[in-house]
Design an enzyme around this catalytic site. Sequence first.
Site, PDB file in Angstrom:
ATOM      1  N   ARG A  71      45.993  33.368  49.326  1.00 34.26           N
ATOM      2  CA  ARG A  71      47.157  33.082  48.480  1.00 34.26           C
ATOM      3  C   ARG A  71      47.071  33.830  47.156  1.00 34.26           C
ATOM      4  O   ARG A  71      48.068  34.359  46.671  1.00 34.26           O
ATOM      5  CB  ARG A  71      47.274  31.580  48.234  1.00 34.26           C
ATOM      6  CG  ARG A  71      48.534  31.165  47.493  1.00 34.26           C
ATOM      7  CD  ARG A  71      48.624  29.652  47.364  1.00 34.26           C
ATOM      8  NE  ARG A  71      48.750  29.006  48.668  1.00 34.26           N
ATOM      9  CZ  ARG A  71      48.712  27.695  48.860  1.00 34.26           C
ATOM     10  NH1 ARG A  71      48.532  26.883  47.817  1.00 34.26           N
ATOM     11  NH2 ARG A  71      48.851  27.200  50.067  1.00 34.26           N
ATOM     12  N   HIS A  75      49.925  36.412  45.857  1.00 29.47           N
ATOM     13  CA  HIS A  75      50.614  36.191  44.589  1.00 29.47           C
ATOM     14  C   HIS A  75      50.327  37.304  43.587  1.00 29.47           C
ATOM     15  O   HIS A  75      51.124  37.535  42.673  1.00 29.47           O
ATOM     16  CB  HIS A  75      50.228  34.827  44.005  1.00 29.47           C
ATOM     17  CG  HIS A  75      50.907  33.678  44.682  1.00 29.47           C
ATOM     18  ND1 HIS A  75      51.554  32.677  43.988  1.00 29.47           N
ATOM     19  CD2 HIS A  75      51.059  33.375  45.996  1.00 29.47           C
ATOM     20  CE1 HIS A  75      52.065  31.799  44.851  1.00 29.47           C
ATOM     21  NE2 HIS A  75      51.771  32.208  46.071  1.00 29.47           N
ATOM     22  N   VAL A  79      53.627  40.672  42.243  1.00 26.13           N
ATOM     23  CA  VAL A  79      53.975  40.776  40.814  1.00 26.13           C
ATOM     24  C   VAL A  79      53.262  41.996  40.230  1.00 26.13           C
ATOM     25  O   VAL A  79      52.046  41.993  40.067  1.00 26.13           O
ATOM     26  CB  VAL A  79      53.567  39.508  40.034  1.00 26.13           C
ATOM     27  CG1 VAL A  79      53.976  39.625  38.571  1.00 26.13           C
ATOM     28  CG2 VAL A  79      54.189  38.271  40.667  1.00 26.13           C
ATOM     29  N   SER A  85      46.636  41.176  38.091  1.00 29.28           N
ATOM     30  CA  SER A  85      47.306  40.514  36.954  1.00 29.28           C
ATOM     31  C   SER A  85      47.330  39.001  37.107  1.00 29.28           C
ATOM     32  O   SER A  85      47.329  38.272  36.110  1.00 29.28           O
ATOM     33  CB  SER A  85      48.733  41.041  36.792  1.00 29.28           C
ATOM     34  OG  SER A  85      49.522  40.768  37.934  1.00 29.28           O
ATOM     35  N   ASN A 103      53.059  29.288  40.618  1.00 28.22           N
ATOM     36  CA  ASN A 103      51.600  29.434  40.532  1.00 28.22           C
ATOM     37  C   ASN A 103      50.888  28.215  39.953  1.00 28.22           C
ATOM     38  O   ASN A 103      49.726  27.951  40.268  1.00 28.22           O
ATOM     39  CB  ASN A 103      51.250  30.643  39.654  1.00 28.22           C
ATOM     40  CG  ASN A 103      51.586  31.964  40.312  1.00 28.22           C
ATOM     41  OD1 ASN A 103      51.735  32.039  41.527  1.00 28.22           O
ATOM     42  ND2 ASN A 103      51.733  33.008  39.507  1.00 28.22           N
ATOM     43  N   PRO A 172      58.255  34.025  46.607  1.00 28.00           N
ATOM     44  CA  PRO A 172      59.056  33.086  47.400  1.00 28.00           C
ATOM     45  C   PRO A 172      58.711  31.644  47.049  1.00 28.00           C
ATOM     46  O   PRO A 172      57.567  31.323  46.726  1.00 28.00           O
ATOM     47  CB  PRO A 172      58.653  33.410  48.845  1.00 28.00           C
ATOM     48  CG  PRO A 172      58.129  34.805  48.790  1.00 28.00           C
ATOM     49  CD  PRO A 172      57.455  34.921  47.455  1.00 28.00           C
ATOM     50  N   THR A 257      45.556  22.795  63.842  1.00 31.68           N
ATOM     51  CA  THR A 257      44.269  23.479  63.609  1.00 31.68           C
ATOM     52  C   THR A 257      44.240  23.954  62.155  1.00 31.68           C
ATOM     53  O   THR A 257      44.341  25.153  61.884  1.00 31.68           O
ATOM     54  CB  THR A 257      44.086  24.670  64.568  1.00 31.68           C
ATOM     55  OG1 THR A 257      45.243  25.536  64.445  1.00 31.68           O
ATOM     56  CG2 THR A 257      43.950  24.212  66.002  1.00 31.68           C
TER      57      THR A 257
END
Length: 339
Positions: A71, A75, A79, A85, A103, A172, A257
């Site tokens: 993740r 993210h 950006v 960053s 975030n 998103p 799972t």
Amino acid sequence: MRSSLCSGPFILQFILSALFILKTSLHAIASDPPLTLDYYASTCPTIFEIVRKEIECAVLSDPRNAALIVRLHFHDCFVQGCDGSVLLEDTITLQGEKKASTNRHSLKGFRIVDRIKNQLESECPGIVSCADILTIAARDAVILVGGPYWDVPLGRKDSVTASLPLAEANLPKPNEGLMSIISKFLYQGLTVTDVVALSGAHTIGMARCESFRERIYGDFEATSEKNIFSESHLNNLKSICPPLGGEDNISAMDYVTPNLFDNSYYHLLLKGEGLLNSDQELYSSVLGVQTSELVMKYAADPLAFFEQFSDSMVKMGNITNSDSFVNGEVRKNCRYVNT
């Protein structure tokens, strides 16, 4: 049950094609230095071993750490490109991205990156960028929970800037509609196929009640199968996430799972049990002609999913920040710009 929209798919395809051409043209204006597989071969030959050992330790201690690292990488890349960053803290002179709504409560794993960086600074001081660390770590994290291998091109620089407004605009959101999600991927130079494949990363990881409340008290019953197992699952979700309060309560996005990287996520979408609205939209949206076909494909063929996920992760990892190649650096501490 999915419904159809007569001319929708044709209009959608035209819009998506136009957006993709625009984004590709914009990328063609600036030519970034190429990323290479052997970038650290002479300057830090132990980089892969060091990253692997630290990620292995983190994932073995808690399998959920794999999802946290993936993740973070996602993210970061959405950006300003993959430039590290997302790792920057707020300072007097710099506003980081960690407090963006997408975030603030969803990003963790920063200490894992810190540990990797400390090891690399001891072994190869001033050589390996934090952006490259995130890219390798995401690959290794996926492998450790059963996912595929892919080669990782390297040579990114760390940016000396961050952008909270872009984090708010580009990432998103859990309750977003399909067209909006696709447009955000297209803006990054990614395709509809990449949207569906990269969303498959939700086969691992957890989501907060705040992110799936609207879904379970909304159209979950309408999309899911009418049987005792689906009803029991929905009741369980509602016990975890009440109509009011409990925002920080969590549930696995793939409850079958949760700690294994496989194609179970797509089977849940076929049953209408995607936890996030943004996930279920891939299969249930009336505009999702192409995305629903891909969901069915990856549910039926795990190898096809693994192959496309690998390709899409490389493609996402190659989203570059042109400015960082010129003005960027290799941070000594991933949380702060060098002084």
